[in-house]
Design a protein around this motif. Sequence first.
Motif, short mmCIF file in Angstrom:
data_model
loop_
_atom_site.label_atom_id
_atom_site.label_comp_id
_atom_site.label_asym_id
_atom_site.label_seq_id
_atom_site.Cartn_x
_atom_site.Cartn_y
_atom_site.Cartn_z
N ILE A 87 47.77 27.65 -13.94
CA ILE A 87 48.48 26.70 -14.80
C ILE A 87 48.14 25.25 -14.48
N ALA A 88 47.56 25.02 -13.30
CA ALA A 88 47.08 23.71 -12.91
C ALA A 88 46.00 23.92 -11.85
N GLN A 89 45.30 22.86 -11.50
CA GLN A 89 44.24 22.97 -10.50
C GLN A 89 44.82 23.53 -9.20
N GLY A 90 44.42 24.74 -8.85
CA GLY A 90 44.87 25.36 -7.61
C GLY A 90 46.25 26.02 -7.68
N VAL A 91 46.90 26.00 -8.82
CA VAL A 91 48.22 26.62 -8.96
C VAL A 91 48.05 27.92 -9.75
N LYS A 92 48.22 29.02 -9.04
CA LYS A 92 48.01 30.33 -9.67
C LYS A 92 49.33 31.09 -9.71
N VAL A 93 49.55 31.78 -10.83
CA VAL A 93 50.75 32.60 -11.00
C VAL A 93 50.33 33.94 -11.58
N ARG A 94 51.19 34.93 -11.38
CA ARG A 94 50.96 36.24 -11.98
C ARG A 94 52.04 36.45 -13.04
N ALA A 95 51.62 36.87 -14.21
CA ALA A 95 52.56 37.10 -15.32
C ALA A 95 52.37 38.51 -15.87
#
Length: 114
Positions: A87-95
């Motif tokens: 969602i942003a540089q270096g910000v990862k999420v699992r959905a």
Amino acid sequence: MNGPSLLSILDLAAAQTAGDPPAYLKFLPLVAMAVIFYFLILRPQMQRQKTLQQKIATMKKGDQVVTAGGLIAKVLKVDENTVDLEIAQGVKVRAIKSTIGEILPPGGNPVAND
């Protein structure tokens, strides 16, 4: 006999129903409203949902998506039930895949809803 005769009861029933419309005509407006409701509301919604499910099934790494929460993200990895998003540089999420609201077309902004 103390009560009314059978003939007088039948005559009374015939007199009351002679001016009434047939029973199916009473339900015709309800049936018409149900048909209109189906074609104007339910059917288009089911078609939109079907196309979204097809898009989600063909989602691949690199696609841009909009989640149900309104986040715009880039797909990093697609699993059977989940998707890894950045969602942003270096910000990862699992959905969860079902929370994807839209897949953006390549090269920019989503097409306006018609």
